[in-house]
Design a protein around this motif. Sequence first.
Motif, PDB file in Angstrom:
ATOM      1  N   MET A  97       0.811  -1.342   0.137  1.00  0.00           N
ATOM      2  CA  MET A  97      -0.002  -0.042  -0.080  1.00  0.00           C
ATOM      3  C   MET A  97       0.829   1.396   0.278  1.00  0.00           C
ATOM      4  O   MET A  97       1.816   1.283   0.778  1.00  0.00           O
ATOM      5  N   LEU A  98       0.444   2.219  -0.822  1.00  0.00           N
ATOM      6  CA  LEU A  98       1.497   3.498  -0.874  1.00  0.00           C
ATOM      7  C   LEU A  98       0.640   4.514  -0.146  1.00  0.00           C
ATOM      8  O   LEU A  98      -0.411   4.796  -0.077  1.00  0.00           O
ATOM      9  N   GLU A  99       1.542   4.688   0.989  1.00  0.00           N
ATOM     10  CA  GLU A  99       1.234   5.620   1.943  1.00  0.00           C
ATOM     11  C   GLU A  99       1.870   7.244   1.566  1.00  0.00           C
ATOM     12  O   GLU A  99       2.738   7.464   1.624  1.00  0.00           O
ATOM     13  N   VAL A 100       0.796   7.912   1.557  1.00  0.00           N
ATOM     14  CA  VAL A 100       1.179   9.413   0.976  1.00  0.00           C
ATOM     15  C   VAL A 100       1.777  10.124   2.087  1.00  0.00           C
ATOM     16  O   VAL A 100       2.595  10.979   2.013  1.00  0.00           O
ATOM     17  N   ASP A 101       1.337   9.972   3.363  1.00  0.00           N
ATOM     18  CA  ASP A 101       2.034  10.482   4.575  1.00  0.00           C
ATOM     19  C   ASP A 101       3.552  10.126   4.486  1.00  0.00           C
ATOM     20  O   ASP A 101       4.477  10.749   5.335  1.00  0.00           O
ATOM     21  N   LYS A 102       4.072   9.221   4.034  1.00  0.00           N
ATOM     22  CA  LYS A 102       5.585   8.819   3.761  1.00  0.00           C
ATOM     23  C   LYS A 102       6.233   9.511   2.908  1.00  0.00           C
ATOM     24  O   LYS A 102       7.607   9.210   2.969  1.00  0.00           O
ATOM     25  N   VAL A 103       5.534  10.032   1.947  1.00  0.00           N
ATOM     26  CA  VAL A 103       6.432  10.768   0.906  1.00  0.00           C
ATOM     27  C   VAL A 103       7.345  11.853   1.691  1.00  0.00           C
ATOM     28  O   VAL A 103       6.716  12.787   2.316  1.00  0.00           O
ATOM     29  N   MET A 104       8.497  11.916   1.299  1.00  0.00           N
ATOM     30  CA  MET A 104       9.332  12.911   1.970  1.00  0.00           C
ATOM     31  C   MET A 104       8.893  14.524   1.328  1.00  0.00           C
ATOM     32  O   MET A 104       8.290  14.545   0.316  1.00  0.00           O
ATOM     33  N   ALA A 105       9.156  15.382   2.186  1.00  0.00           N
ATOM     34  CA  ALA A 105       8.375  16.402   1.869  1.00  0.00           C
ATOM     35  C   ALA A 105       8.965  17.291   0.736  1.00  0.00           C
ATOM     36  O   ALA A 105       8.403  17.902  -0.192  1.00  0.00           O
ATOM     37  N   GLU A 106      10.097  16.894   0.328  1.00  0.00           N
ATOM     38  CA  GLU A 106      10.932  17.519  -0.925  1.00  0.00           C
ATOM     39  C   GLU A 106      10.321  16.882  -2.204  1.00  0.00           C
ATOM     40  O   GLU A 106      10.700  17.103  -3.205  1.00  0.00           O
ATOM     41  N   ASP A 107       9.701  15.731  -1.756  1.00  0.00           N
ATOM     42  CA  ASP A 107       9.219  14.928  -3.033  1.00  0.00           C
ATOM     43  C   ASP A 107       7.625  15.206  -3.294  1.00  0.00           C
ATOM     44  O   ASP A 107       6.988  14.857  -4.333  1.00  0.00           O
ATOM     45  N   VAL A 108       6.995  15.857  -2.376  1.00  0.00           N
ATOM     46  CA  VAL A 108       5.565  16.214  -2.692  1.00  0.00           C
ATOM     47  C   VAL A 108       5.103  16.995  -4.029  1.00  0.00           C
ATOM     48  O   VAL A 108       4.402  16.570  -4.553  1.00  0.00           O
ATOM     49  N   ALA A 109       6.176  18.253  -4.195  1.00  0.00           N
ATOM     50  CA  ALA A 109       5.888  18.760  -5.578  1.00  0.00           C
ATOM     51  C   ALA A 109       6.051  18.047  -6.566  1.00  0.00           C
ATOM     52  O   ALA A 109       5.267  17.972  -7.583  1.00  0.00           O
ATOM     53  N   SER A 110       6.986  16.980  -6.674  1.00  0.00           N
ATOM     54  CA  SER A 110       7.351  16.138  -7.814  1.00  0.00           C
ATOM     55  C   SER A 110       6.291  15.178  -7.848  1.00  0.00           C
ATOM     56  O   SER A 110       5.734  14.869  -8.892  1.00  0.00           O
ATOM     57  N   LEU A 111       5.454  14.545  -6.773  1.00  0.00           N
ATOM     58  CA  LEU A 111       4.216  13.706  -6.777  1.00  0.00           C
ATOM     59  C   LEU A 111       3.096  14.405  -7.335  1.00  0.00           C
ATOM     60  O   LEU A 111       2.393  13.901  -8.013  1.00  0.00           O
ATOM     61  N   VAL A 112       3.015  15.762  -6.955  1.00  0.00           N
ATOM     62  CA  VAL A 112       1.939  16.446  -7.647  1.00  0.00           C
ATOM     63  C   VAL A 112       2.036  16.560  -8.998  1.00  0.00           C
ATOM     64  O   VAL A 112       1.117  16.307  -9.853  1.00  0.00           O
ATOM     65  N   ARG A 113       3.010  16.768  -9.726  1.00  0.00           N
ATOM     66  CA  ARG A 113       3.464  17.197 -10.888  1.00  0.00           C
ATOM     67  C   ARG A 113       3.199  15.747 -11.491  1.00  0.00           C
ATOM     68  O   ARG A 113       2.720  15.755 -12.744  1.00  0.00           O
ATOM     69  N   ASP A 114       3.862  14.831 -11.120  1.00  0.00           N
ATOM     70  CA  ASP A 114       3.452  13.244 -11.606  1.00  0.00           C
ATOM     71  C   ASP A 114       2.014  12.935 -11.831  1.00  0.00           C
ATOM     72  O   ASP A 114       1.584  12.544 -12.793  1.00  0.00           O
ATOM     73  N   VAL A 115       1.331  13.133 -10.681  1.00  0.00           N
ATOM     74  CA  VAL A 115      -0.243  12.766 -10.787  1.00  0.00           C
ATOM     75  C   VAL A 115      -0.815  13.590 -11.753  1.00  0.00           C
ATOM     76  O   VAL A 115      -1.779  13.217 -12.734  1.00  0.00           O
ATOM     77  N   LEU A 116      -0.478  14.995 -11.833  1.00  0.00           N
ATOM     78  CA  LEU A 116      -1.244  15.912 -12.965  1.00  0.00           C
ATOM     79  C   LEU A 116      -0.606  15.418 -14.148  1.00  0.00           C
ATOM     80  O   LEU A 116      -1.427  15.697 -15.243  1.00  0.00           O
ATOM     81  N   GLY A 117       0.655  14.919 -14.484  1.00  0.00           N
ATOM     82  CA  GLY A 117       0.998  14.481 -15.533  1.00  0.00           C
ATOM     83  C   GLY A 117       0.428  13.347 -16.126  1.00  0.00           C
ATOM     84  O   GLY A 117       0.588  12.892 -17.368  1.00  0.00           O
ATOM     85  N   GLY A 118      -0.163  12.547 -15.420  1.00  0.00           N
ATOM     86  CA  GLY A 118      -0.713  11.271 -15.725  1.00  0.00           C
ATOM     87  C   GLY A 118       0.197  10.095 -15.273  1.00  0.00           C
ATOM     88  O   GLY A 118      -0.411   8.853 -15.887  1.00  0.00           O
ATOM     89  N   GLU A 119       1.384  10.020 -14.991  1.00  0.00           N
ATOM     90  CA  GLU A 119       2.106   8.906 -14.877  1.00  0.00           C
ATOM     91  C   GLU A 119       2.829   9.116 -13.432  1.00  0.00           C
ATOM     92  O   GLU A 119       3.340   9.961 -13.047  1.00  0.00           O
TER      93      GLU A 119
END
Length: 210
Positions: free
Chosen positions: A137-159
């Motif tokens: 299970m992917l847990e969003v609260d474990k994503v490192m703070a510096e990677d949150v912006a990258s995760l947002v871009r990836d989700v909005l980018g579709g991959e």
Amino acid sequence: MNTEKDDQGLPAEGRNSLRGRRCLVFLLAVPLLLFLLSVVALVLSLTLLKPRDPTVSVASATLSGISPQVTLFPVLKIELNVTLNIILLIHNRNHFSFRHGPGKSIVLYRGGQVGEAELLPGEIPARKSAEMPCRLMLEVDKVMAEDVASLVRDVLGGEVVVKSRTSIPGRVRLWKVLRRHVVATSECQYTIGVPAMTIQSQDCKYETKF
């Protein structure tokens, strides 16, 4: 036939000659027997008894859950409810059973761990394979703070690209006497399509360590 009486019926010189031939045959037979046993042991060690590395591979990988969502206003919010369902295939290539202990599988996003799963111990018979389910299970609260912006871009980018690493320690038993310890590992990279919630690509590498 009484060999001892026959020997006594022979002259002393004949008896000595017969005994000498018997000793010679014995001295030649023992090294020959030892040589044959060594050859048999060598052949067995190179074929039947040679330890072969157990392997672990990914038989299938699917996704379950809700597609990741990003809310930008009024507050940035990421909703991530995704589970990576992996079926591991452990193949024992040996002529002896392979007993593996508890294993572990983790999932990473940009190098940071965002989920993990424990794998149950078990035993795989000789020349057999066994499937092992693994739910990450992917847990969003474990994503490192510096990677949150990258995760947002990836989700909005579709991959969204994630990696999984699996480690299964165990040992091969040879007649319950000799044991060879090994660790079967796999590392896979998955590209998750958003919002379709499908695995668009998968690339795996497998290795066995001692």
